[in-house]
Each structure stands twice: as structure tokens, then as C-alpha cells.
Design a protein around this motif. Sequence first.
Motif, mmCIF file in Angstrom:
data_model
loop_
_atom_site.group_PDB
_atom_site.id
_atom_site.type_symbol
_atom_site.label_atom_id
_atom_site.label_comp_id
_atom_site.label_asym_id
_atom_site.label_seq_id
_atom_site.Cartn_x
_atom_site.Cartn_y
_atom_site.Cartn_z
ATOM 1 N N PHE A 199 11.904 3.519 -7.275
ATOM 2 C CA PHE A 199 11.551 2.322 -6.523
ATOM 3 C C PHE A 199 12.565 2.013 -5.427
ATOM 4 O O PHE A 199 12.204 1.565 -4.343
ATOM 5 N N ASN A 200 13.848 2.244 -5.696
ATOM 6 C CA ASN A 200 14.856 2.022 -4.656
ATOM 7 C C ASN A 200 14.708 3.011 -3.504
ATOM 8 O O ASN A 200 14.830 2.634 -2.338
ATOM 9 N N LEU A 201 14.461 4.266 -3.833
ATOM 10 C CA LEU A 201 14.258 5.268 -2.777
ATOM 11 C C LEU A 201 12.988 4.967 -1.980
ATOM 12 O O LEU A 201 12.978 5.090 -0.746
ATOM 13 N N ALA A 202 11.930 4.565 -2.657
ATOM 14 C CA ALA A 202 10.696 4.209 -1.962
ATOM 15 C C ALA A 202 10.907 2.977 -1.099
ATOM 16 O O ALA A 202 10.391 2.894 0.028
ATOM 17 N N SER A 244 0.826 -1.208 0.000
ATOM 18 C CA SER A 244 0.000 0.000 0.000
ATOM 19 C C SER A 244 0.860 1.258 0.000
ATOM 20 O O SER A 244 0.555 2.230 -0.685
ATOM 21 N N ASN A 245 1.942 1.247 0.751
ATOM 22 C CA ASN A 245 2.833 2.404 0.762
ATOM 23 C C ASN A 245 3.488 2.611 -0.596
ATOM 24 O O ASN A 245 3.624 3.738 -1.067
ATOM 25 N N PHE A 260 12.800 4.100 1.947
ATOM 26 C CA PHE A 260 12.000 4.966 2.800
ATOM 27 C C PHE A 260 10.899 4.189 3.533
ATOM 28 O O PHE A 260 10.655 4.407 4.713
ATOM 29 N N PHE A 261 10.229 3.293 2.801
ATOM 30 C CA PHE A 261 9.119 2.547 3.388
ATOM 31 C C PHE A 261 9.506 1.146 3.825
ATOM 32 O O PHE A 261 8.658 0.384 4.265
#
Length: 75
Positions: free
Chosen positions: A65-68, A4-5, A71-72
Motif C-alpha cells: 500500500f505504501n509503494l502504491a 481506482s488506481n 507510485f499513484f
Amino acid sequence: MRLSNLLIVVGAVIFLVGVILRYFPSAFSWFGNLPGDIHFQGENTQVFIPITSMLVVSVVATLIFNLAGRFFGER
């Protein structure tokens, strides 16, 4: 929970790109006209192969996608 994130981040990125395209249409005028994008035009046919543009899209998507994920991701 993690999916979801990720979907929220992807949606936010798509929203931001849409806003940029709406209010600053010349911001992506270079896209599709990069060196390495192949464009053949014959009398009755037209072929466009955006090799370099898709490499740029791939690198940007990988970064997002790597940063997300960092982060999540689970800590």
C-alpha cells in the motif's frame, strides 16, 4: 481517480498471488507453520492462532500500500 488506481494495484497483486498459488503451490507452504504460530489440538477441539503469519501479512500489505501510494500519489 486515486481509488481506482489503488483498486487496480490490489487486483493485480491478488492476481499474481493466485497465479503463484496455482502453478507453484509449494511457494507458500511455510505460511501457517512459522515459529510463533500457536496450534493446540485436543481430543475434540483444535485451535490455531497464526500470530507470526499475520504479522508477515501485515508487513507485506503495508509495503504494497505504501509503494502504491507513492507510485499513484499526487505529485
